[in-house]
Scaffold this motif. Structure first.
Motif, mmCIF file in Angstrom:
data_model
loop_
_atom_site.group_PDB
_atom_site.id
_atom_site.type_symbol
_atom_site.label_atom_id
_atom_site.label_comp_id
_atom_site.label_asym_id
_atom_site.label_seq_id
_atom_site.Cartn_x
_atom_site.Cartn_y
_atom_site.Cartn_z
ATOM 1 N N PHE A 1 29.928 5.159 21.421
ATOM 2 C CA PHE A 1 29.381 6.336 20.662
ATOM 3 C C PHE A 1 30.074 5.172 18.942
ATOM 4 C CE2 PHE A 1 30.927 8.669 16.894
ATOM 5 C CZ PHE A 1 29.921 9.347 16.941
ATOM 6 N N PHE A 2 30.868 4.889 19.024
ATOM 7 C CA PHE A 2 31.167 3.922 17.811
ATOM 8 C C PHE A 2 30.231 2.946 17.459
ATOM 9 C CE2 PHE A 2 35.730 6.283 18.632
ATOM 10 C CZ PHE A 2 35.724 6.987 17.339
ATOM 11 N N ARG A 3 29.888 2.166 18.672
ATOM 12 C CA ARG A 3 28.762 1.327 18.313
ATOM 13 C C ARG A 3 27.675 1.728 17.827
ATOM 14 N NH1 ARG A 3 26.411 -1.583 23.597
ATOM 15 N NH2 ARG A 3 29.005 -2.099 23.658
ATOM 16 N N TRP A 4 26.839 3.022 18.839
ATOM 17 C CA TRP A 4 26.231 3.847 18.198
ATOM 18 C C TRP A 4 26.150 4.514 16.771
ATOM 19 C CZ3 TRP A 4 25.655 9.123 15.624
ATOM 20 C CH2 TRP A 4 25.167 9.297 15.829
ATOM 21 N N LEU A 5 27.224 4.900 16.560
ATOM 22 C CA LEU A 5 27.441 5.050 14.432
ATOM 23 C C LEU A 5 27.452 3.670 13.328
ATOM 24 C CD1 LEU A 5 28.760 6.993 12.867
ATOM 25 C CD2 LEU A 5 31.627 6.242 13.115
ATOM 26 N N ASP A 6 28.238 2.883 14.552
ATOM 27 C CA ASP A 6 27.868 1.809 14.027
ATOM 28 C C ASP A 6 26.436 1.325 13.096
ATOM 29 O OD1 ASP A 6 28.977 -0.923 12.173
ATOM 30 O OD2 ASP A 6 28.221 -2.227 13.806
ATOM 31 N N GLY A 7 25.319 1.700 13.581
ATOM 32 C CA GLY A 7 23.649 1.123 13.877
ATOM 33 C C GLY A 7 23.312 2.433 12.796
ATOM 34 N N VAL A 8 24.088 4.073 12.103
ATOM 35 C CA VAL A 8 23.686 4.799 11.837
ATOM 36 C C VAL A 8 24.531 4.782 10.452
ATOM 37 C CG1 VAL A 8 22.561 5.935 13.504
ATOM 38 C CG2 VAL A 8 24.493 6.890 12.809
ATOM 39 N N TRP A 9 25.530 4.267 10.589
ATOM 40 C CA TRP A 9 26.450 3.912 9.400
ATOM 41 C C TRP A 9 27.372 2.943 8.860
ATOM 42 C CZ3 TRP A 9 31.957 4.355 9.199
ATOM 43 C CH2 TRP A 9 32.799 4.621 7.904
ATOM 44 N N GLY A 10 27.505 3.050 7.920
ATOM 45 C CA GLY A 10 28.389 2.144 7.360
ATOM 46 C C GLY A 10 27.979 1.212 6.435
ATOM 47 N N ARG A 11 26.586 1.419 6.331
ATOM 48 C CA ARG A 11 26.093 0.639 5.100
ATOM 49 C C ARG A 11 25.396 1.264 3.612
ATOM 50 N NH1 ARG A 11 24.679 -0.389 9.618
ATOM 51 N NH2 ARG A 11 24.819 -2.005 11.008
ATOM 52 N N ARG A 12 25.735 0.672 2.410
ATOM 53 C CA ARG A 12 25.131 1.356 1.358
ATOM 54 C C ARG A 12 23.967 1.805 1.369
ATOM 55 N NH1 ARG A 12 28.647 0.891 -4.284
ATOM 56 N NH2 ARG A 12 30.888 1.472 -3.614
ATOM 57 N N ALA A 13 23.487 3.126 1.332
ATOM 58 C CA ALA A 13 21.697 3.315 1.031
ATOM 59 C C ALA A 13 21.680 3.662 -0.034
ATOM 60 C CB ALA A 13 21.453 4.698 2.750
ATOM 61 N N LEU A 14 23.141 5.039 -0.426
ATOM 62 C CA LEU A 14 22.762 5.413 -1.573
ATOM 63 C C LEU A 14 23.792 5.724 -2.915
ATOM 64 C CD1 LEU A 14 21.518 8.945 -0.507
ATOM 65 C CD2 LEU A 14 20.233 7.265 -1.791
ATOM 66 N N ARG A 15 23.662 5.553 -3.797
ATOM 67 C CA ARG A 15 24.084 5.489 -4.862
ATOM 68 C C ARG A 15 24.686 7.379 -5.476
ATOM 69 N NH1 ARG A 15 26.906 1.146 -5.764
ATOM 70 N NH2 ARG A 15 25.453 -1.391 -5.963
ATOM 71 N N GLY A 16 25.586 7.600 -5.815
ATOM 72 C CA GLY A 16 25.155 9.211 -6.126
ATOM 73 C C GLY A 16 25.334 9.237 -7.790
ATOM 74 N N PRO A 17 24.696 10.490 -8.261
ATOM 75 C CA PRO A 17 24.656 10.505 -9.384
ATOM 76 C C PRO A 17 25.633 10.301 -10.670
ATOM 77 C CG PRO A 17 24.256 12.560 -8.466
ATOM 78 C CD PRO A 17 25.266 11.690 -6.821
ATOM 79 N N GLU A 18 25.666 9.925 -11.458
ATOM 80 C CA GLU A 18 26.220 9.506 -12.676
ATOM 81 C C GLU A 18 26.419 11.049 -13.248
ATOM 82 O OE1 GLU A 18 26.350 8.374 -17.554
ATOM 83 O OE2 GLU A 18 24.053 8.792 -16.316
ATOM 84 N N GLY A 19 27.849 11.130 -13.006
ATOM 85 C CA GLY A 19 29.097 12.084 -13.492
ATOM 86 C C GLY A 19 29.642 12.255 -12.146
ATOM 87 N N TYR A 20 29.083 12.516 -10.977
ATOM 88 C CA TYR A 20 29.047 12.727 -9.613
ATOM 89 C C TYR A 20 30.393 12.519 -9.128
ATOM 90 C CZ TYR A 20 28.948 14.291 -4.712
ATOM 91 O OH TYR A 20 29.106 15.146 -3.467
ATOM 92 N N PRO A 21 31.819 13.126 -9.286
ATOM 93 C CA PRO A 21 33.032 13.005 -8.310
ATOM 94 C C PRO A 21 32.812 12.929 -6.863
ATOM 95 C CG PRO A 21 32.942 14.937 -9.041
ATOM 96 C CD PRO A 21 31.669 14.997 -8.928
ATOM 97 N N CYS A 22 32.707 13.177 -6.025
ATOM 98 C CA CYS A 22 32.478 13.387 -5.242
ATOM 99 C C CYS A 22 32.267 12.156 -4.097
ATOM 100 C CB CYS A 22 32.293 14.530 -3.872
ATOM 101 S SG CYS A 22 32.334 14.451 -2.282
ATOM 102 N N GLU A 23 33.040 11.541 -3.579
ATOM 103 C CA GLU A 23 32.510 10.483 -2.453
ATOM 104 C C GLU A 23 31.630 10.413 -1.150
ATOM 105 O OE1 GLU A 23 33.677 7.091 -1.687
ATOM 106 O OE2 GLU A 23 34.578 7.024 -3.512
ATOM 107 N N PHE A 24 31.202 11.863 -1.027
ATOM 108 C CA PHE A 24 29.425 12.353 0.195
ATOM 109 C C PHE A 24 29.212 12.627 -0.838
ATOM 110 C CE2 PHE A 24 27.350 15.910 2.314
ATOM 111 C CZ PHE A 24 26.815 15.205 3.075
#
Length: 684
Positions: A283-306
């Motif tokens: 599973f963790f190999r699968w997770l590494d393939g779909v997550w972990g790279r920066r694909a988006l940045r948050g909007p200006e003033g957005y305080p949450c990490e999600f």
């Protein structure tokens, strides 16, 4: 001779929409690739020729194409009912073959991937006859009997990489194309499609206000089969867990980007609309393939990490990938959904953030979410959505739980754990057991049960997860691991518990007793040391520090001893592997982790499932925040339509543990959940 092509078979019974799916899928693939398309109906030797057609197809079409050579084959003249002309199918980068038997046993050695399309029988018959008219109708039963005989001997669906329930609504080609991108065998050729999947754009709106989270969740996602509510139900003002209590996240897997995934014992199945794809591997190999790279940045003033991404749980039995033994659980080892749209509540700023990936329906969804937030604002009629009045629902019958271990049996296991400590095999054993109940599905509404839990025992990492007939209702106070987008890492283990008392003087005495307890401090410090070691594997050297040691936090039903360990992730390190290095939480195993997990397998004699795992998110900016799955009720559909309930409880055993005190501690920990349900700890 050309290079060997990627050959994809689209199989299924007659009328399942294979031809249309193949044509439309080929059109999408031709945007980036050279594609050949072969239809098996051109080669079957007559209405009774399924078996012979499969044999012809495998030997005269697939074998040469697999070698990168042109395939010459004899067609069938359906009007003359005899062999027709000789035709040639040229190899290409991708070859699509479609028809009944396209993925038969004789064909599979030549195939790179298998798609199985299915539809209800009545739909299949009507589609087939609508397409081929009177020419097919006299032979439908004869052909269907051949299909049945063939599938009785060759279970093609069980060999399929992708399953699609084809509703003929135009959605299947896009869903299947997304599913194919998860197959490792196809990833080298589907690089353009994978790149397009990562080219995402975010739309966001900020709204002032503090809507009721329960009503907002019910309005937007109450009817979703898969939905997640990461619920900071503990008000952030004036509590020690304020930093952990700021945000709530509400999401489902709807919309064009929505997906869900279930992993069990090395097999991962991702569902995308009406299509699903299965891959094998950790599973963790699968997770590494779909997550972990920066694909988006948050909007200006957005305080949450999600910033959108995957949400759900990782079950304890994933320990098979991190040094533990392979134990099979009844529930999936992991359930996650991909949220292409979500609502984030900031309880400090009293604002609502609406997030969605840009798509054709993004504007409509933002409008619906805006309206739902307004209707859930204070002052609007609740419409029965804002909670329950007592227990797990008005008029609910008392729940009768059964303990997996009697008091005598649990104390005996404590003694065995202390023997292992005395032998030098471990320093600390986090021994657990489970309380279970079964009841008619009408006797307990999972959502009402969770609302009762969150009122009775608010917590910074409360959560409500729904994955089909599996529901997880948790009021966890404990952070397992946070990795911020900038690489900051934090773990906050809890070890040491005392119950709360209605008498303020007695309550303060219990708090001070916990704070000064040598045994509880020893438990906590051992786990802190274990987590320092876990984090160090992927941390910048010298960055691991303990910023808080053995602090006391007080919640509605318990006092807890909490420590904080910080570190910084080394640049370029795989984030999924960093999560795996710390999994499962040391506060739920003991130390040293690997040898103690083996001892626990023997003592407990049963899987833990969701309990002792982790609940949280994996964001598209590379951030994750995961809670330890404690104070967690798991509700699952049972054969016959009932509901099974499970509540895990446990405590850390050390050399100087008192079996009686340890047994009283698991009763204390269970109280917050059981009391909210109107239930009591089972008596022997």
């Amino acid at each position: 001779m050309s290079p060997a092509p990627v050959i994809i078979a689209i199989d299924g019974r007659s009328g399942a929409g294979k031809t249309t799916l193949a044509i439309e899928l080929a059109a999408r693939l031709r945007e980036h690739h050279k594609v050949s398309l072969f239809h098996l109906e051109d080669i079957y030797p007559g209405w009774n020729g399924l078996a012979a057609g499969i044999e012809r197809y495998a030997s005269t079409v697939l074998a040469p194409l697999h070698r990168g050579e042109p395939a010459e084959w004899v067609s069938w003249d359906w009007n003359a009912h005899y062999d027709g002309d000789t035709r040639t199918t040229l190899p290409a980068e991708i070859v699509l073959v479609e028809g009944v038997g396209a993925a038969a046993e004789a064909a599979r050695p030549y195939l790179s991937a298998v798609i199985w399309a299915d539809s209800p029988e009545q739909d299949r018959r009507s589609r087939a006859l609508a397409r081929d008219g009177d020419s097919y109708e006299p032979y439908w039963d004869e052909w269907a009997a051949q299909e049945q005989e063939w599938l009785a001997q060759d279970d093609v669906p069980s060999h399929a990489d992708v399953l699609v329930h084809n509703l003929a609504d135009g959605a299947a080609p896009a869903e299947v194309l997304q599913a194919l991108q998860y197959l490792p065998a196809l990833s080298p050729v589907l690089v353009p499609e994978l790149a397009a999947r990562r080219g995402l754009e975010l739309r966001a709106e900020r709204i002032d206000g503090a809507p009721d989270p329960a009503r907002l969740f019910e309005s937007l996602f109450g009817s979703s089969a898969n939905a997640v509510w990461l619920d900071s139900s503990l008000a952030p003002e004036g509590n020690a867990a304020a930093e952990r209590s700021r945000f709530s996240i509400l999401a489902d897997d709807g919309g064009p980007f929505g997906q869900s995934v279930r992993h069990s014992s090395g097999s991962t199945r991702v569902s995308i609309g009406n299509a699903s794809v299965r891959t094998e591997g950790p599973f963790f190999r699968w997770l590494d393939g779909v997550w972990g790279r920066r694909a988006l940045r948050g909007p200006e003033g957005y305080p949450c990490e999600f910033i959108l991404g995957w949400l759900g749980y990782l079950g304890y039995e994933l320990k098979r990938e991190t040094g533990g033994s392979d134990v099979r659980a009844e529930s999936p080892d992991a359930c996650l959904l991909f949220a292409g749209r979500a609502v984030v509540l900031d309880h400090v700023e009293r604002t609502v953030w609406l997030l969605t990936l840009d798509a054709a329906d993004a504007g409509d969804w933002l409008e619906r979410a805006r309206a739902a937030a307004a209707l859930a604002a204070p002052g609007h009629a609740a419409s029965g959505l804002d909670g329950v009045s007592g227990g797990a629902g008005a008029g609910a019958a008392p729940l009768d739980f059964t303990a997996r271990d009697s008091e005598v049996a649990y104390k005996s296991k404590i003694t065995e754990a202390q023997f292992e400590i005395a032998e030098g095999n471990t320093y600390e054993v986090c021994l657990t057991t489970a309380l279970t109940a079964e009841l008619p599905s009408s006797a307990l509404d999972p959502r009402q049960a969770y609302l009762a839990l969150r009122r009775r025992n608010p917590a910074p990492f409360a959560s409500y997860l729904r994955f089909g007939d599996l529901t997880v209702a948790s009021t966890s106070p404990e952070r397992f691991l946070r990795i911020a987008a900038d690489g900051g890492m934090r773990a906050e283990p809890i070890k040491g518990t005392r119950h709360r008392d209605a008498d303020p003087v007695q309550d303060e005495r219990l708090r001070q007793e916990l704070e000064s307890s040598p045994k509880d401090r020893a438990e906590n410090i051992m786990i802190v040391d274990l987590l320092r070691n876990d984090l160090s594997h992927f941390a910048v050297p010298g960055s691991v520090s303990v910023s808080r040691l053995c602090a006391i936090e007080s919640y509605a039903t318990v006092h807890q001893m909490v420590s904080t360990i910080d570190a910084r992730l080394r640049p370029g390190m795989p984030r999924a592997e960093a999560v795996a290095a710390c999994f499962p939480a040391g506060s739920m195993t003991g130390a040293p982790k690997v040898s103690t997990m083996a001892i626990l397998d023997r003592l407990e004699g049963a899987p833990r499932g969701v309990y002792s795992g982790a609940i949280g998110y994996f964001s598209l900016n590379g951030a994750t925040d995961l809670a330890v799955a404690i104070r967690t009720l798991v509700l699952s559909g049972q054969t016959g339509g009932g509901t099974g309930l499970s509540l895990g409880v446990g405590g850390a055993i050390t050399a100087d543990s008192s079996p009686q005190e340890e047994y009283e501690e698991i009763r204390t920990k269970a109280f917050g959940v059981l009391s909210a349900l109107g239930a009591e700890f089972p008596q022997d």
